[in-house]
Design an enzyme around this catalytic site. Structure first.
Site, PDB file in Angstrom:
ATOM      1  N   GLY A 133       0.782  -1.238   0.000  1.00 58.83           N
ATOM      2  CA  GLY A 133       0.000   0.000   0.000  1.00 58.83           C
ATOM      3  C   GLY A 133       0.816   1.291   0.000  1.00 58.83           C
ATOM      4  CB  ILE A 134       0.536   4.258   2.223  1.00 65.24           C
ATOM      5  CG1 ILE A 134      -0.945   4.553   1.918  1.00 65.24           C
ATOM      6  CG2 ILE A 134       1.306   5.548   2.475  1.00 65.24           C
ATOM      7  CD1 ILE A 134      -1.697   5.233   3.061  1.00 65.24           C
ATOM      8  CG  ASP A 146       5.694  -5.028   5.975  1.00 64.88           C
ATOM      9  OD1 ASP A 146       5.202  -4.011   5.460  1.00 64.88           O
ATOM     10  OD2 ASP A 146       5.010  -5.902   6.553  1.00 64.88           O
ATOM     11  CG  ASP A 194       6.338  -7.217  15.920  1.00 62.44           C
ATOM     12  OD1 ASP A 194       5.778  -6.103  15.854  1.00 62.44           O
ATOM     13  OD2 ASP A 194       5.911  -8.142  16.626  1.00 62.44           O
ATOM     14  CB  VAL A 195       7.013  -1.464  14.407  1.00 63.40           C
ATOM     15  CG1 VAL A 195       7.570  -1.343  12.997  1.00 63.40           C
ATOM     16  CG2 VAL A 195       5.492  -1.609  14.401  1.00 63.40           C
ATOM     17  CE1 TYR A 213      -5.778   3.148  11.250  1.00 61.62           C
ATOM     18  CE2 TYR A 213      -7.388   4.762  10.535  1.00 61.62           C
ATOM     19  CZ  TYR A 213      -6.186   4.119  10.358  1.00 61.62           C
ATOM     20  OH  TYR A 213      -5.383   4.449   9.288  1.00 61.62           O
ATOM     21  CE  LYS A 240      -2.887   5.348  11.616  1.00 60.16           C
ATOM     22  NZ  LYS A 240      -1.480   5.120  11.235  1.00 60.16           N
TER      23      LYS A 240
HETATM   24  N1  LIG Z   1      -5.543   3.068   3.298  1.00 58.92           N
HETATM   25  C1  LIG Z   1      -5.956   4.224   3.743  1.00 58.92           C
HETATM   26  O1  LIG Z   1      -6.986   4.751   3.274  1.00 58.92           O
HETATM   27  C2  LIG Z   1      -5.184   4.962   4.818  1.00 58.92           C
HETATM   28  C3  LIG Z   1      -5.601   6.263   5.119  1.00 58.92           C
HETATM   29  C4  LIG Z   1      -4.915   6.973   6.093  1.00 58.92           C
HETATM   30  C5  LIG Z   1      -3.824   6.407   6.741  1.00 58.92           C
HETATM   31  N2  LIG Z   1      -3.432   5.150   6.453  1.00 58.92           N
HETATM   32  C6  LIG Z   1      -2.254   4.636   7.184  1.00 58.92           C
HETATM   33  O2  LIG Z   1      -1.218   4.390   6.246  1.00 58.92           O
HETATM   34  C7  LIG Z   1      -0.377   3.326   6.712  1.00 58.92           C
HETATM   35  C8  LIG Z   1      -0.307   2.251   5.646  1.00 58.92           C
HETATM   36  O3  LIG Z   1      -1.623   1.813   5.379  1.00 58.92           O
HETATM   37  P1  LIG Z   1      -2.000   0.936   4.091  1.00 58.92           P
HETATM   38  O4  LIG Z   1      -3.358   1.287   3.731  1.00 58.92           O
HETATM   39  O5  LIG Z   1      -0.894   1.022   3.098  1.00 58.92           O
HETATM   40  O6  LIG Z   1      -2.045  -0.509   4.811  1.00 58.92           O
HETATM   41  P2  LIG Z   1      -1.514  -1.935   4.377  1.00 58.92           P
HETATM   42  O7  LIG Z   1      -2.234  -2.903   5.270  1.00 58.92           O
HETATM   43  O8  LIG Z   1      -1.546  -2.106   2.911  1.00 58.92           O
HETATM   44  O9  LIG Z   1       0.038  -1.867   4.821  1.00 58.92           O
HETATM   45  C9  LIG Z   1       0.447  -1.855   6.157  1.00 58.92           C
HETATM   46  C10 LIG Z   1       1.769  -2.616   6.257  1.00 58.92           C
HETATM   47  O10 LIG Z   1       2.202  -2.580   7.635  1.00 58.92           O
HETATM   48  C11 LIG Z   1       2.744  -3.848   7.936  1.00 58.92           C
HETATM   49  N3  LIG Z   1       2.701  -4.092   9.391  1.00 58.92           N
HETATM   50  C12 LIG Z   1       1.583  -4.285  10.144  1.00 58.92           C
HETATM   51  N4  LIG Z   1       1.950  -4.520  11.428  1.00 58.92           N
HETATM   52  C13 LIG Z   1       3.309  -4.462  11.474  1.00 58.92           C
HETATM   53  C14 LIG Z   1       4.262  -4.613  12.513  1.00 58.92           C
HETATM   54  N5  LIG Z   1       3.891  -4.908  13.775  1.00 58.92           N
HETATM   55  N6  LIG Z   1       5.566  -4.480  12.222  1.00 58.92           N
HETATM   56  C15 LIG Z   1       5.948  -4.219  10.945  1.00 58.92           C
HETATM   57  N7  LIG Z   1       5.094  -4.069   9.914  1.00 58.92           N
HETATM   58  C16 LIG Z   1       3.791  -4.199  10.174  1.00 58.92           C
HETATM   59  C17 LIG Z   1       1.863  -4.836   7.172  1.00 58.92           C
HETATM   60  O11 LIG Z   1       2.506  -6.094   7.024  1.00 58.92           O
HETATM   61  C18 LIG Z   1       1.629  -4.109   5.863  1.00 58.92           C
HETATM   62  O12 LIG Z   1       2.603  -4.434   4.901  1.00 58.92           O
HETATM   63  C19 LIG Z   1      -0.998   2.849   8.026  1.00 58.92           C
HETATM   64  O13 LIG Z   1      -0.329   3.468   9.120  1.00 58.92           O
HETATM   65  C20 LIG Z   1      -2.430   3.322   7.912  1.00 58.92           C
HETATM   66  O14 LIG Z   1      -3.012   3.466   9.188  1.00 58.92           O
HETATM   67  C21 LIG Z   1      -4.081   4.402   5.498  1.00 58.92           C
END
Ligand SMILES: NC(=O)c1ccc[n+]([C@@H]2O[C@H](COP(=O)([O-])OP(=O)(O)OC[C@H]3O[C@@H](n4cnc5c(N)ncnc54)[C@H](O)[C@@H]3O)[C@@H](O)[C@H]2O)c1
Length: 271
Positions: free
Chosen positions: A18-19, A38, A64-65, A159, A163
């Protein structure tokens, strides 16, 4: 605007998906070498290969963060490989445990695990990396918060609260580190069609959360409806949009910006 990140070394947590993946690719495009970190090692390896295809160097590291020992091992490996860390992007985040979308109200485990990853995880990684940055009197940290930080939510209270804590931590950490020439900022992304939002759509199709009629809509149709109804600019956001702001915030062009949280959300929240 040309941003020059050549010779910079960046760590992105949550870089496998994702992001986080989008941020890795934009930073690499601007010249940075990348540690893609990750829980999901195979995903991180695939993104590291994509980074290398742009001509930059990259390493994939499982972390693992929430676990200090795992985070310290990650930092040690990056230093062993690249010799320094200029940039940290804390992107790893979750929204619940297991099939959380099946529960109308978040469980105790949802609350504690979301706080462990989204809040404590950001603090643990920032402390481990800033110990190194303090010694160099130089560094840039970007925390990925969310527009959920700006407004409480009826169906995702755990959530949103987590945040809001990231935005507050960003200010505290910026105040702690300013004297060492380290900038700390947050980005609040809006709505992105990543695995996280796909799960939100599953919950909303089941329980609803807005006044709109969502019956019979697919997840993607529901997402498109939310975009149309709530985003003034009428379009979804992308990992690339978030990566572009991250690249600016970690560049020297942003050297006097710290402690800020900036929305990338097509005008959905104007605070
Ligand atoms: N998707 C949205 O609309 C959105 C909007 C605002 C903010 N966000 C934030 O953006 C960030 C990324 O979101 P995304 O949508 O790309 O999600 P995603 O689920 O696609 O990616 C999140 C990644 O974090 C990793 N992760 C989870 N727990 C972990 C841990 N304990 N240690 C290491 N890695 C870990 C996962 O394996 C995954 O690859 C997040 O912080 C999310 O809260 C997302």
């Amino acid at each position: 605007m040309m941003i020059d990140l050549s010779d910079k070394v960046a760590i992105v947590t949550g870089g496998a998906s994702g992001i986080g993946r989008g941020i890795c690719l934009v930073l690499a495009e601007q010249g940075a070498d990348l540690a893609v970190t990750d829980m999901n090692l195979a995903g991180a390896e695939a993104v590291a290969a994509d980074v290398e295809a742009t001509g930059r160097q990259s390493v994939a590291i499982q972390v693992d963060v929430t676990d200090r020992a795992s985070v310290q091992a990650m930092v040690d490996r990056v230093l062993e490989r690249f010799g320094k860390i200029d940039i940290l992007v804390n992107d790893a985040g979750i929204i619940g445990v297991g099939e959380w979308w099946e529960r109308e109200r978040p469980s105790d485990a949802d609350w504690s695990q979301v706080f462990a990853v989204n809040v404590r995880g950001v603090v643990i990684v920032s402390e481990a990396v800033s110990d190194h940055m303090i010694g160099r009197r130089s560094g840039k940290i970007v925390n990925i918060a969310s527009i959920a930080a700006r407004q409480g939510s009826p169906d995702l209270p755990h959530y949103s609260t987590s945040k809001a804590a990231v935005a507050s931590w960003t200010q505290s950490n910026a105040a702690q580190l300013a004297r060492y020439n380290i900038n700390v900022n947050a980005i609040c992304p809006g709505l992105l069609w990543t695995p996280m939002w796909q799960a939100i759509a599953r919950k909303r199709s089941r329980f609803g959360a807005t006044d709109s009629d969502v019956e019979g809509l697919s997840g993607r149709e529901l997402f498109d409806q939310v975009i149309e109804e709530t985003i003034p600019m009428g379009r979804e956001q992308t990992p690339d949009d978030v990566g572009r702001l991250a690249a600016f915030l970690v560049s020297e062009d942003a050297r006097n910006i710290t402690g800020q949280a900036i929305n990338v959300d097509g005008g959905r929240r104007m605070n």
